[in-house]
Design an enzyme around this catalytic site. Sequence first.
Site, mmCIF file in Angstrom:
data_model
loop_
_atom_site.group_PDB
_atom_site.id
_atom_site.type_symbol
_atom_site.label_atom_id
_atom_site.label_comp_id
_atom_site.label_asym_id
_atom_site.label_seq_id
_atom_site.Cartn_x
_atom_site.Cartn_y
_atom_site.Cartn_z
ATOM 1 N N HIS A 67 5.479 0.316 -4.207
ATOM 2 C CA HIS A 67 4.477 -0.680 -4.570
ATOM 3 C C HIS A 67 3.567 0.339 -5.283
ATOM 4 O O HIS A 67 2.991 0.104 -7.013
ATOM 5 C CB HIS A 67 4.098 -1.329 -4.159
ATOM 6 C CG HIS A 67 5.258 -2.346 -3.695
ATOM 7 N ND1 HIS A 67 5.284 -3.302 -2.569
ATOM 8 C CD2 HIS A 67 6.048 -3.580 -4.129
ATOM 9 C CE1 HIS A 67 6.442 -3.726 -2.194
ATOM 10 N NE2 HIS A 67 7.118 -4.385 -3.348
ATOM 11 N N ASN A 70 3.421 -7.352 0.642
ATOM 12 C CA ASN A 70 4.541 -6.213 1.913
ATOM 13 C C ASN A 70 4.126 -4.783 1.384
ATOM 14 O O ASN A 70 5.421 -4.472 1.184
ATOM 15 C CB ASN A 70 5.657 -7.021 3.077
ATOM 16 C CG ASN A 70 5.476 -6.150 3.476
ATOM 17 O OD1 ASN A 70 7.137 -5.636 4.215
ATOM 18 N ND2 ASN A 70 4.418 -6.516 4.863
ATOM 19 N N HIS A 94 3.989 -1.340 0.340
ATOM 20 C CA HIS A 94 4.581 0.129 0.531
ATOM 21 C C HIS A 94 4.692 1.104 -0.324
ATOM 22 O O HIS A 94 4.045 0.267 -1.759
ATOM 23 C CB HIS A 94 5.656 -0.138 0.848
ATOM 24 C CG HIS A 94 7.160 -0.129 0.334
ATOM 25 N ND1 HIS A 94 7.431 0.584 -0.762
ATOM 26 C CD2 HIS A 94 7.330 -1.019 0.401
ATOM 27 C CE1 HIS A 94 8.403 0.255 -1.708
ATOM 28 N NE2 HIS A 94 8.890 -1.121 -0.615
#
Length: 282
Positions: free
Chosen positions: A37, A32, A34
Amino acid sequence: MRIFESIPDLREQVLNWRMQGLKVGFVPTMGNLHAGHLSLVSLLQTQCDKVIVSIFVNPMQFGPNEDYERYPRTFQADQQQLNTVNADAIFVPTVEQMYPHGLLQTVISVPYSLTGLLEGAIRPGHFDGVSTVVAKLFNMVQPDLAAFGQKDYQQLRVIQTMVDELTIPVTLVAAPISRAEDGLALSSRNKYLSVEQRAIAPKLNTVLLDIAQALKSGNRDFKALTKVGIESLLLEGFDAVDYLQICDPLTLLNSTPNQSKFVILAVASFGNTRLLDNVLLS
Ligand code: PAF
């Protein structure tokens, strides 16, 4: 970008890179992804030749009433994002590969003095789950460097302690918190926020910055500073403040007046959605 599901294949690739004299960086994630990261990948690319990202939602670090089941699994989108920053490989182990004997197995447990407070007091066993999976990932990937964000400040301290005390041959890189323009720390859990909650959420950072400013100006009344901070977060519309504490950046114990380095750590929540943030003053 290569995708590895098998540990031997991944190890063979890493060994191959190493034999060519290449330095291997590693970003462990739960997916997940974004911009925060991606910034870890970019940071490691300045220090390494190859960067591997793991995606594994680790059941061992979620409590029984936490969001393990509903934690967003977005592999296609993650893969696309990692392509845009030219990551070299994704490692996607399964729960069976990670925990072949179930979750009742050897556990890496960093001392309770660090893991039993703040997040650890609210999420018992959480940091045992984090340190165990990170140790296993390090053994699987065998990177030279690994990057962790400072948003999860206590997690970073736990991993630094584990690496230090177990003499794990991985150099840790701590990355600054990635924030939205309005100051909200980027997090996969921001997706759970309603429009109204998202508008209130940046106040968490504002309150921490106000406390940081007061500390810089010499105010050492920690009790009053945190009390006012908690009150203003509740007034702004947060449902609860799990904690707001001014701590020693190394031990995470409450600060004493003659210290000059601080980390201000807070978690404020809307319903079950907990937002973590911190400001480091050193
Ligand atoms: O910060 C995270 O995303 C996780 O705690 C980590 C370090 C990937 C371990 O599962």
